[in-house]
Write a protein that holds these residues in place. Structure first.
Motif, mmCIF file in Angstrom:
data_model
loop_
_atom_site.group_PDB
_atom_site.id
_atom_site.type_symbol
_atom_site.label_atom_id
_atom_site.label_comp_id
_atom_site.label_asym_id
_atom_site.label_seq_id
_atom_site.Cartn_x
_atom_site.Cartn_y
_atom_site.Cartn_z
ATOM 1 N N ILE A 184 6.574 59.562 -28.857
ATOM 2 C CA ILE A 184 5.188 59.161 -28.620
ATOM 3 C C ILE A 184 4.728 58.198 -29.714
ATOM 4 O O ILE A 184 4.074 57.181 -29.439
ATOM 5 C CB ILE A 184 4.276 60.396 -28.553
ATOM 6 N N ASN A 185 5.090 58.504 -30.969
ATOM 7 C CA ASN A 185 4.741 57.606 -32.073
ATOM 8 C C ASN A 185 5.376 56.230 -31.904
ATOM 9 O O ASN A 185 4.750 55.201 -32.180
ATOM 10 C CB ASN A 185 5.167 58.209 -33.409
ATOM 11 N N HIS A 186 6.618 56.212 -31.434
ATOM 12 C CA HIS A 186 7.298 54.931 -31.209
ATOM 13 C C HIS A 186 6.537 54.108 -30.181
ATOM 14 O O HIS A 186 6.338 52.894 -30.360
ATOM 15 C CB HIS A 186 8.730 55.178 -30.737
ATOM 16 N N HIS A 187 6.091 54.755 -29.110
ATOM 17 C CA HIS A 187 5.325 54.054 -28.075
ATOM 18 C C HIS A 187 4.008 53.530 -28.644
ATOM 19 O O HIS A 187 3.618 52.375 -28.402
ATOM 20 C CB HIS A 187 5.049 55.007 -26.912
ATOM 21 N N VAL A 188 3.331 54.370 -29.431
ATOM 22 C CA VAL A 188 2.025 54.006 -29.996
ATOM 23 C C VAL A 188 2.146 52.813 -30.943
ATOM 24 O O VAL A 188 1.371 51.844 -30.859
ATOM 25 C CB VAL A 188 1.401 55.210 -30.740
ATOM 26 N N PHE A 189 3.135 52.848 -31.843
ATOM 27 C CA PHE A 189 3.226 51.810 -32.865
ATOM 28 C C PHE A 189 3.857 50.518 -32.344
ATOM 29 O O PHE A 189 3.499 49.433 -32.786
ATOM 30 C CB PHE A 189 3.990 52.338 -34.077
ATOM 31 N N THR A 190 4.788 50.616 -31.403
ATOM 32 C CA THR A 190 5.378 49.394 -30.859
ATOM 33 C C THR A 190 4.396 48.645 -29.969
ATOM 34 O O THR A 190 4.514 47.426 -29.798
ATOM 35 C CB THR A 190 6.665 49.692 -30.055
ATOM 36 N N PHE B 21 -1.094 60.678 -40.864
ATOM 37 C CA PHE B 21 -0.038 60.816 -39.860
ATOM 38 C C PHE B 21 0.480 59.454 -39.385
ATOM 39 O O PHE B 21 0.827 59.272 -38.222
ATOM 40 C CB PHE B 21 -0.521 61.634 -38.655
ATOM 41 N N THR B 22 0.495 58.506 -40.296
ATOM 42 C CA THR B 22 0.953 57.157 -39.990
ATOM 43 C C THR B 22 2.107 56.794 -40.925
ATOM 44 O O THR B 22 1.961 56.931 -42.142
ATOM 45 C CB THR B 22 -0.189 56.135 -40.170
ATOM 46 N N PRO B 23 3.240 56.360 -40.385
ATOM 47 C CA PRO B 23 4.382 56.017 -41.244
ATOM 48 C C PRO B 23 4.028 54.982 -42.301
ATOM 49 O O PRO B 23 3.310 54.016 -42.023
ATOM 50 C CB PRO B 23 5.409 55.455 -40.243
ATOM 51 N N ARG C 108 2.018 55.085 -44.687
ATOM 52 C CA ARG C 108 0.626 55.096 -45.118
ATOM 53 C C ARG C 108 0.283 56.492 -45.616
ATOM 54 O O ARG C 108 0.857 57.487 -45.162
ATOM 55 C CB ARG C 108 -0.318 54.712 -43.986
ATOM 56 N N SER C 109 -0.673 56.563 -46.544
ATOM 57 C CA SER C 109 -1.045 57.854 -47.109
ATOM 58 C C SER C 109 -2.520 57.857 -47.470
ATOM 59 O O SER C 109 -3.229 56.852 -47.315
ATOM 60 C CB SER C 109 -0.210 58.136 -48.364
ATOM 61 N N THR C 110 -2.995 58.992 -47.999
ATOM 62 C CA THR C 110 -4.380 59.085 -48.446
ATOM 63 C C THR C 110 -4.637 58.139 -49.612
ATOM 64 O O THR C 110 -5.776 57.695 -49.810
ATOM 65 C CB THR C 110 -4.713 60.524 -48.863
ATOM 66 N N THR C 111 -3.590 57.845 -50.384
ATOM 67 C CA THR C 111 -3.743 56.891 -51.485
ATOM 68 C C THR C 111 -4.118 55.512 -50.946
ATOM 69 O O THR C 111 -4.985 54.819 -51.501
ATOM 70 C CB THR C 111 -2.443 56.786 -52.306
ATOM 71 N N ASP C 112 -3.478 55.100 -49.846
ATOM 72 C CA ASP C 112 -3.822 53.818 -49.223
ATOM 73 C C ASP C 112 -5.271 53.821 -48.733
ATOM 74 O O ASP C 112 -5.984 52.815 -48.860
ATOM 75 C CB ASP C 112 -2.876 53.533 -48.051
ATOM 76 N N ALA C 113 -5.698 54.946 -48.174
ATOM 77 C CA ALA C 113 -7.081 55.054 -47.700
ATOM 78 C C ALA C 113 -8.057 54.934 -48.864
ATOM 79 O O ALA C 113 -9.081 54.241 -48.780
ATOM 80 C CB ALA C 113 -7.286 56.373 -46.965
ATOM 81 N N ALA C 114 -7.746 55.630 -49.965
ATOM 82 C CA ALA C 114 -8.612 55.579 -51.139
ATOM 83 C C ALA C 114 -8.690 54.160 -51.719
ATOM 84 O O ALA C 114 -9.762 53.690 -52.128
ATOM 85 C CB ALA C 114 -8.114 56.548 -52.208
#
Length: 260
Positions: A136-142, A153-155, A157-163
């Motif tokens: 499902i993730n492959h379909h979503v991201f492609t 929940f994104t490859p 990416r993390s909370t650090t990126d959000a901050a």
């Protein structure tokens, strides 16, 4: 206690909007099938499981399952492909064993809400779940469906990126002499309140391939939970309540932070 952990999804409480959502979730997906799982996919799914997690009632740990997989990789992959083609998530792999853990600071409380359930799941079922999520993730991201501001929940990416994104936005606004207002939402029980028909309709709206959709639909059906204590054991069918229907002790907490 089990009733508190697994509240009923009562159709008689539905509004017309929710009745429509249920009906739409039952309609078949009008998309093409995805390809079969590869041996490499299934090996990665099995290898990614936490080997030290406590198993469910069958006692098969991730370490044992991975050892069995290395002996029969094609057989186990073929088993999972049979599930994918038929759109069937095996019922015996959909039984959870909740373990009530007392929340810190709630030791003296008499309320059942003082417990946080940790559900032990079937190891083979967790591997199939991982395969399904990856597809499902492959379909979503492609297909570039995910919002650019989604960090959880994104490859890669993390909370650090959000901050850091928030930091950049604030610094840019302050440099321009603007007033910055940050509203932080803390949704209590967000995962528990995720309504299954809405999830299925979301998959259909984003043209999820037919066989992963059917497997997801099966995943959400005929689920159960078994609560064991001493020599007693209680089993209960797990549904998912309509999130518009209030449940005692559960709600949404919202906090506000204003930066100048």
């Amino acid at each position: 206690m089990l009733e508190h952990f697994t509240p009923d999804d009562k159709e008689e409480d539905d509004t017309e909007l929710y009745k429509l959502a249920r009906a739409q979730a039952l309609e078949p997906a009008d998309t093409d099938d995805d390809i079969d799982f590869t041996v490499e996919e299934s090996r990665n799914a099995v290898a990614s499981m936490d080997k030290k997690k406590t198993p469910d009632e069958d006692g098969i740990t991730g370490e044992v399952y991975e050892s069995a997989y290395e002996v029969f990789p094609r057989y186990i992959t073929a088993m999972y492909n049979g599930c994918l083609r038929r759109g069937v998530f095996p019922k015996r792999r959909k039984t959870a064993k909740p373990i009530p853990i007392v929340k810190p600071g709630k030791e003296n409380s008499d309320e059942v809400s003082k417990f946080r359930p940790v559900s032990l799941l079937n190891t083979g079922g967790k591997a199939l779940e991982k395969l399904l999520i990856n597809r499902i993730n492959h379909h979503v991201f492609t297909h570039d469906i995910m919002n650019k501001n989604q960090y959880g929940f994104t490859p890669q990416r993390s909370t650090t990126d959000a901050a850091m994104a928030v930091k950049g936005f604030v610094e840019e606004g302050l440099a321009a002499g603007e007033i910055i207002v940050l509203i932080s939402l803390d949704v209590k029980g967000a995962f528990e309140a995720a309504w299954w028909p809405s999830i299925l309709n979301g998959l259909k709206a984003y043209n999820c391939p037919k066989n992963p959709y059917n497997l997801s639909k099966s995943y959400f059906s005929q689920r159960s939970a078994v609560l064991s204590s001493n020599n007693a054991s209680i089993q209960r069918t797990v549904t998912k309540r309509n999130p518009k229907v209030p449940v005692a002790g559960q709600g949404t907490g919202i906090s506000y932070t204003i930066l100048y």
